[in-house]
Write a protein that holds these residues in place. Structure first.
Motif, PDB file in Angstrom:
ATOM      1  N   GLY A 130      -5.883   0.582 110.703  1.00 35.52           N
ATOM      2  CA  GLY A 130      -4.689   1.343 110.304  1.00 35.52           C
ATOM      3  C   GLY A 130      -4.312   1.132 108.838  1.00 35.52           C
ATOM      4  O   GLY A 130      -4.532   0.066 108.270  1.00 35.52           O
ATOM      5  N   ARG A 131      -3.798   2.180 108.234  1.00 30.35           N
ATOM      6  CA  ARG A 131      -3.347   2.122 106.831  1.00 30.35           C
ATOM      7  C   ARG A 131      -2.018   2.825 106.678  1.00 30.35           C
ATOM      8  O   ARG A 131      -1.645   3.625 107.538  1.00 30.35           O
ATOM      9  N   VAL A 132      -1.359   2.566 105.557  1.00 31.54           N
ATOM     10  CA  VAL A 132      -0.147   3.336 105.249  1.00 31.54           C
ATOM     11  C   VAL A 132      -0.395   4.060 103.936  1.00 31.54           C
ATOM     12  O   VAL A 132      -0.531   3.438 102.879  1.00 31.54           O
ATOM     13  N   TRP A 133      -0.465   5.393 104.042  1.00 30.21           N
ATOM     14  CA  TRP A 133      -0.773   6.221 102.874  1.00 30.21           C
ATOM     15  C   TRP A 133       0.510   6.649 102.170  1.00 30.21           C
ATOM     16  O   TRP A 133       1.547   6.818 102.820  1.00 30.21           O
ATOM     17  N   PRO A 134       0.418   6.893 100.850  1.00 32.12           N
ATOM     18  CA  PRO A 134       1.594   7.463 100.176  1.00 32.12           C
ATOM     19  C   PRO A 134       1.817   8.907 100.634  1.00 32.12           C
ATOM     20  O   PRO A 134       0.853   9.612 100.945  1.00 32.12           O
ATOM     21  N   HIS A 135       3.073   9.310 100.657  1.00 34.53           N
ATOM     22  CA  HIS A 135       3.478  10.613 101.196  1.00 34.53           C
ATOM     23  C   HIS A 135       2.644  11.790 100.641  1.00 34.53           C
ATOM     24  O   HIS A 135       2.267  12.691 101.387  1.00 34.53           O
ATOM     25  N   ALA A 136       2.358  11.767  99.327  1.00 39.00           N
ATOM     26  CA  ALA A 136       1.733  12.947  98.695  1.00 39.00           C
ATOM     27  C   ALA A 136       0.247  13.103  99.044  1.00 39.00           C
ATOM     28  O   ALA A 136      -0.318  14.190  98.882  1.00 39.00           O
ATOM     29  N   GLU A 137      -0.383  12.029  99.514  1.00 33.11           N
ATOM     30  CA  GLU A 137      -1.848  12.031  99.635  1.00 33.11           C
ATOM     31  C   GLU A 137      -2.389  13.134 100.566  1.00 33.11           C
ATOM     32  O   GLU A 137      -3.294  13.878 100.209  1.00 33.11           O
ATOM     33  N   PHE A 138      -1.821  13.248 101.749  1.00 36.09           N
ATOM     34  CA  PHE A 138      -2.392  14.129 102.779  1.00 36.09           C
ATOM     35  C   PHE A 138      -2.312  15.603 102.369  1.00 36.09           C
ATOM     36  O   PHE A 138      -3.232  16.384 102.646  1.00 36.09           O
ATOM     37  N   ALA A 139      -1.217  15.966 101.707  1.00 39.08           N
ATOM     38  CA  ALA A 139      -1.027  17.374 101.330  1.00 39.08           C
ATOM     39  C   ALA A 139      -1.927  17.768 100.163  1.00 39.08           C
ATOM     40  O   ALA A 139      -1.949  18.941  99.760  1.00 39.08           O
ATOM     41  N   GLY A 140      -2.690  16.804  99.640  1.00 33.16           N
ATOM     42  CA  GLY A 140      -3.590  17.101  98.528  1.00 33.16           C
ATOM     43  C   GLY A 140      -4.868  17.804  98.971  1.00 33.16           C
ATOM     44  O   GLY A 140      -5.626  18.294  98.141  1.00 33.16           O
ATOM     45  N   TYR A 141      -5.118  17.839 100.301  1.00 29.47           N
ATOM     46  CA  TYR A 141      -6.373  18.417 100.786  1.00 29.47           C
ATOM     47  C   TYR A 141      -6.180  19.853 101.259  1.00 29.47           C
ATOM     48  O   TYR A 141      -5.770  20.105 102.388  1.00 29.47           O
ATOM     49  N   THR A 142      -6.442  20.776 100.350  1.00 30.80           N
ATOM     50  CA  THR A 142      -6.105  22.181 100.600  1.00 30.80           C
ATOM     51  C   THR A 142      -7.355  23.061 100.769  1.00 30.80           C
ATOM     52  O   THR A 142      -7.264  24.267 100.603  1.00 30.80           O
TER      53      THR A 142
END
Ligand code: SAM
Length: 356
Positions: free
Chosen positions: A267-279
Motif C-alpha cells: 500500500g502507498r499514499v499518493w498525492p492528490h494530483a497524481e491519478f488525474a494525470g493519466y488522461t
C-alpha cells in the motif's frame, strides 16, 4: 459479562495494552499525531511529484503483494471485522460526517448514518442514475452493493475481491432471502482485479467502474486505467475513492519505509494530483478532496467498538499480540488523519469519462 470485561481489561493493561478512552492511549495518540504533523508541515508546500523521489506510477505491475495483503489484513477472522464495522453496511472505508472540520466535529450522525452518507455522496458524485451496469473493484463485505441494490431497483452490479473471508461473508448473505445481497442483480467474482483478464471480468459491458478504498494498492496508474477503459461501454465513467495527501510525502510512497506496509503490504499514499494525470483513455470530469477528519472520526468509532468487542475475541482466538497489533493499527491510522485539521491528509474522489 461486565465482571469478565473488567478482568480482561485489567489483564490487557498489565501487558501495556490500553483502550481508546484511557489517558495512556490519548497521550500516545497525541504524540504520534505531533510526529505526523511535523512531517506534513515539512512537505505541505512541496511541488515534488513521486517521480522526483524515484517512484514511477506508470511502470511495473498494476498492484503488488495482494497475497500478503489478504493474509496479513483482509483475511483476519470475520468476528474481528464484525466487532467494529457498522452493522448496516459493514463498510471498511471512511464514513462521511461532513465537508469541513466543524461539520465533522459537530455531526450527530451514528457510524451507520455516516456510512450511508458516504455512499450517497459517492452515488451523487459518480452521477448514478439507477439503470447502470456497475463493476466494483474490491467490494469488501458488500457495503456498496448493499447500498446500491437497495437504492436502485434496476441497477446491476458485478463485484470482485480476492479475500476468502469477504467472499464467504457475501456468499452467505446471497443465500438469505431477507438480505439485499440475495439478488440476481449481483454477480460475485473471486480473484484479484489486476490478475484476471478482461474476459474473466465480464468484458466490455459496463457503464461505470468504481472502487472505494482500494487504489492505495495501485502502483501502475496508467495500466489500471487502461484495463478499466477496456471494460467500459462508450460514454462509460469511472469513479475512485482512496486515501491521498495534498503533496507527496516520500516515505509514504514506499510501503517498506513506514508502518503502513505492516498493515497494508503493497500500500502507498499518493498525492492528490497524481491519478488525474493519466488522461490516455479518459477525460477528468472532476476531482474532490474529502477532509481527513472524516476518517479520523470513523477510525475513532471503529477503535471504540473494537475495544468493546475484545472480551469475545479474547476468550476465543485473539492473543495479546494480536490484540495489541490491531489496537495499534487504529491509533496509528487516527494519528495520520488528525493533523492540520484534516486539510492535508484525507481521501480523494475522482470522476473520469471515457474519451471518444
Ligand atoms: C479497505 S477494503 C474496502 C472494501 C469496500 N470497498 C468498502 O468500502 O467497504 C479494500 C478492498 O479491496 C480488496 N482488494 C485488495 N486488493 C485487491 C485486488 N488486487 N483486486 C481486487 N480487490 C482487491 C480487498 O479485498 C478489500 O475488499
Amino acid at each position: 459479562m461486565i465482571g469478565v470485561e473488567t478482568d480482561i481489561v485489567a489483564r490487557l493493561h498489565q501487558e501495556g495494552i490500553f483502550g481508546p478512552e484511557t489517558s495512556e492511549m490519548r497521550l500516545y495518540e497525541r504524540r504520534l499525531t505531533r510526529f505526523f504533523e511535523r512531517e506534513y508541515v515539512r512537505y505541505k508546500d512541496s511541488t515534488s511529484v513521486p517521480r522526483d523521489y524515484g517512484v514511477a506510477t506508470d511502470e511495473g505491475p498494476v498492484m503488488e503483494e495482494t497475497e500478503a495483503l489478504m493474509e496479513q489484513h483482509y483475511d483476519e477472522q470475520q468476528d474481528f471485522f464484525s466487532g467494529f464495522l457498522d452493522t448496516q453496511y459493514r463498510a471498511y472505508s471512511m464514513a462521511y460526517y461532513g465537508e469541513s472540520p466543524e461539520d465533522v466535529r459537530n455531526s450527530t450522525a451514528t457510524l451507520e448514518q455516516a456510512q450511508e452518507a458516504k455512499f450517497a455522496l459517492i452515488a451523487e458524485r459518480a452521477g448514478i442514475r439507477g439503470d447502470e451496469k456497475v463493476f466494483n473493484i474490491g467490494c469488501g463485505f458488500g457495503s456498496l452493493e448493499t447500498y446500491l441494490l437497495k437504492q436502485y431497483p434496476e441497477l446491476e452490479i458485478v463485484s470482485i475481491t480476492p479475500s476468502k473471508v469477504q467472499l464467504a461473508h457475501i456468499r452467505g448473505r446471497m443465500q438469505d432471502p431477507s438480505d439485499p445481497l440475495c439478488s440476481d442483480r449481483l454477480t460475485l467474482i473471486e480473484g484479484a482485479f489486476d490478475q484476471l483478464d478482461v474476459n474473466a471480468l465480464g468484458g466490455r459491458q459496463y457503464n461505470l467502474v468504481i472502487s472505494v478504498a482500494v487504489f492505495e494498492q495501485v502502483i501502475n496508474m496508467r495500466a489500471v486505467l487502461e484495463k478499466i477503459a477496456s471494460l467500459l461501454l462508450p460514454g462509460g465513467r469511472t469513479f475512485h475513492h482512496f486515501i491521498t495527501s495534498q503533496a507527496a510525502i516520500p516515505q509514504f510512497l514506499n510501503p517498506d519505509k513506514t508502518r503502513i506496509g505492516l498493515y497494508f503490504p503493497g500500500g502507498r499514499v499518493w498525492p492528490h494530483a497524481e491519478f488525474a494525470g493519466y488522461t490516455d483513455h479518459f477525460d477528468t470530469c472532476e476531482t474532490w478532496f474529502v477532509n481527513g477528519l472524516n476518517y479520523w472520526r470513523t477510525l475513532d468509532e471503529w477503535h471504540r467498538r473494537y475495544w468493546h468487542s475484545l472480551p469475545a475475541l479474547y476468550q476465543t482466538t485473539f492473543d495479546h499480540e494480536q490484540i495489541a497489533h490491531w489496537n495499534n493499527y487504529f491509533s496509528l491510522c487516527k494519528a495520520m488523519f488528525a493533523p492540520m485539521d484534516g486539510h492535508f491528509y484525507g481521501n480523494s474522489h475522482y470522476l473520469f469519462k471515457l474519451k471518444g
